[in-house]
Design a protein around this motif. Sequence first.
Motif, PDB file in Angstrom:
ATOM      1  N   THR A   1       0.839  -1.191   0.000  1.00 24.63           N
ATOM      2  CA  THR A   1       0.000   0.000   0.000  1.00 24.63           C
ATOM      3  C   THR A   1       0.875   1.243   0.000  1.00 24.63           C
ATOM      4  O   THR A   1       1.123   1.833   1.046  1.00 24.63           O
ATOM      5  CB  THR A   1      -0.924   0.017   1.241  1.00 24.63           C
ATOM      6  OG1 THR A   1      -1.568  -1.240   1.340  1.00 24.63           O
ATOM      7  CG2 THR A   1      -1.965   1.113   1.130  1.00 24.63           C
TER       8      THR A   1
ATOM      9  N   LYS B   1      -5.853   5.396   1.645  1.00 23.44           N
ATOM     10  CA  LYS B   1      -7.175   6.012   1.808  1.00 23.44           C
ATOM     11  C   LYS B   1      -7.016   7.513   1.958  1.00 23.44           C
ATOM     12  O   LYS B   1      -6.135   7.996   2.650  1.00 23.44           O
ATOM     13  CB  LYS B   1      -7.865   5.418   3.038  1.00 23.44           C
ATOM     14  CG  LYS B   1      -9.221   5.992   3.331  1.00 23.44           C
ATOM     15  CD  LYS B   1      -9.893   5.263   4.481  1.00 23.44           C
ATOM     16  CE  LYS B   1      -9.183   5.532   5.787  1.00 23.44           C
ATOM     17  NZ  LYS B   1      -9.887   4.888   6.933  1.00 23.44           N
TER      18      LYS B   1
ATOM     19  N   HIS C   1     -16.329  12.948   1.393  1.00 24.04           N
ATOM     20  CA  HIS C   1     -16.082  11.653   0.771  1.00 24.04           C
ATOM     21  C   HIS C   1     -14.761  11.058   1.256  1.00 24.04           C
ATOM     22  O   HIS C   1     -13.819  11.784   1.566  1.00 24.04           O
ATOM     23  CB  HIS C   1     -16.040  11.781  -0.755  1.00 24.04           C
ATOM     24  CG  HIS C   1     -17.303  12.319  -1.352  1.00 24.04           C
ATOM     25  ND1 HIS C   1     -18.463  11.588  -1.415  1.00 24.04           N
ATOM     26  CD2 HIS C   1     -17.576  13.523  -1.921  1.00 24.04           C
ATOM     27  CE1 HIS C   1     -19.410  12.306  -1.992  1.00 24.04           C
ATOM     28  NE2 HIS C   1     -18.898  13.482  -2.313  1.00 24.04           N
ATOM     29  N   THR C   2     -14.704   9.752   1.281  1.00 19.18           N
ATOM     30  CA  THR C   2     -13.454   9.047   1.580  1.00 19.18           C
ATOM     31  C   THR C   2     -13.090   8.202   0.377  1.00 19.18           C
ATOM     32  O   THR C   2     -13.796   7.250   0.032  1.00 19.18           O
ATOM     33  CB  THR C   2     -13.593   8.153   2.822  1.00 19.18           C
ATOM     34  OG1 THR C   2     -13.906   8.971   3.954  1.00 19.18           O
ATOM     35  CG2 THR C   2     -12.290   7.415   3.093  1.00 19.18           C
TER      36      THR C   2
ATOM     37  N   PRO D   1     -11.287   5.384  -1.363  1.00 19.13           N
ATOM     38  CA  PRO D   1     -10.711   4.140  -0.834  1.00 19.13           C
ATOM     39  C   PRO D   1      -9.248   3.958  -1.220  1.00 19.13           C
ATOM     40  O   PRO D   1      -8.781   4.456  -2.250  1.00 19.13           O
ATOM     41  CB  PRO D   1     -11.574   3.046  -1.481  1.00 19.13           C
ATOM     42  CG  PRO D   1     -12.812   3.741  -1.940  1.00 19.13           C
ATOM     43  CD  PRO D   1     -12.395   5.133  -2.292  1.00 19.13           C
ATOM     44  N   GLU D   2      -8.548   3.242  -0.384  1.00 20.29           N
ATOM     45  CA  GLU D   2      -7.188   2.817  -0.686  1.00 20.29           C
ATOM     46  C   GLU D   2      -7.190   1.988  -1.959  1.00 20.29           C
ATOM     47  O   GLU D   2      -8.143   1.259  -2.243  1.00 20.29           O
ATOM     48  CB  GLU D   2      -6.703   1.981   0.498  1.00 20.29           C
ATOM     49  CG  GLU D   2      -5.478   1.158   0.290  1.00 20.29           C
ATOM     50  CD  GLU D   2      -5.256   0.199   1.453  1.00 20.29           C
ATOM     51  OE1 GLU D   2      -5.012  -0.993   1.192  1.00 20.29           O
ATOM     52  OE2 GLU D   2      -5.360   0.638   2.618  1.00 20.29           O
TER      53      GLU D   2
ATOM     54  N   LEU E   1     -18.671   8.826  -5.090  1.00 19.31           N
ATOM     55  CA  LEU E   1     -17.755   7.705  -5.315  1.00 19.31           C
ATOM     56  C   LEU E   1     -18.174   6.831  -6.484  1.00 19.31           C
ATOM     57  O   LEU E   1     -17.346   6.159  -7.093  1.00 19.31           O
ATOM     58  CB  LEU E   1     -17.651   6.860  -4.041  1.00 19.31           C
ATOM     59  CG  LEU E   1     -16.972   7.546  -2.848  1.00 19.31           C
ATOM     60  CD1 LEU E   1     -17.064   6.665  -1.616  1.00 19.31           C
ATOM     61  CD2 LEU E   1     -15.520   7.866  -3.161  1.00 19.31           C
TER      62      LEU E   1
ATOM     63  N   THR F   1     -13.748   4.875 -11.495  1.00 15.09           N
ATOM     64  CA  THR F   1     -14.277   3.920 -10.519  1.00 15.09           C
ATOM     65  C   THR F   1     -13.621   2.549 -10.704  1.00 15.09           C
ATOM     66  O   THR F   1     -13.917   1.616  -9.968  1.00 15.09           O
ATOM     67  CB  THR F   1     -15.806   3.770 -10.680  1.00 15.09           C
ATOM     68  OG1 THR F   1     -16.098   3.378 -12.032  1.00 15.09           O
ATOM     69  CG2 THR F   1     -16.519   5.083 -10.378  1.00 15.09           C
TER      70      THR F   1
END
Length: 224
Positions: A39, A45, A51-52, A54-55, A153, A179
């Motif tokens: 990672t 992340k 909004h978050t 994602p990793e 997202l 996406t």
Amino acid sequence: MIIKARHFARLSGIAVITVLLAGCASRSSSLAEKEINTTPAAYAKLIDGIHTIPEVDTSGIDAAMLRQRVDYPTDEPAGTIVVNTAARHLYLVEGDGKAMRYGIGVGKEGLAFAGAATIKRKAEWPHWRPTQNMMDREPARYRHLASGLAGGLGNPLGPRALYLYQGDRDTMFRIHGTTEPETIGNAVSSGCIRLINQDIVDLYSRVKIGSRVVVVQGGRALSS
């Protein structure tokens, strides 16, 4: 004898503590190495307003498609974006023979434009609607989305979009997020130029309204 026993007990205690600390250090080091390998910090992340993002698991993405600073001699001035669709790379020229390079995915719309343009609009979490060509080509997939999608997202443009113009004419060519990060480095059915979401956020922060963009198709760019 009592003094020697106490001394031995104290030394034994120190040895046990040392072993325990060594064990913690070993486990922490191994975990840190694993996290770095699987990672990269650039794709961790990312909290972006409400909004978050994602990793991104980069293990299945070609390393050449990940963001990195590279040697890039060019006559283009610093701040210029050069998109090489054949190589699946986007370069942000930094000057002094260097550029920040990003991997890209290319859709049919992204292969329909070549030449020079200017970024006249930037948007965070942009609204999206499919083009007429997309709806005609894949009606079952896109026709019901004719009114578009709000930013979020699940929006195909991702967290950021750069809009390219020639003069006052919108070229309908976009540089945006995705996406589907696993498609980076490939040609896909729809869309313009897509970057991993963490990469488009990074690129967006580095470019300004009025920045020049040169799109190269099949090894050459058409001047405008």
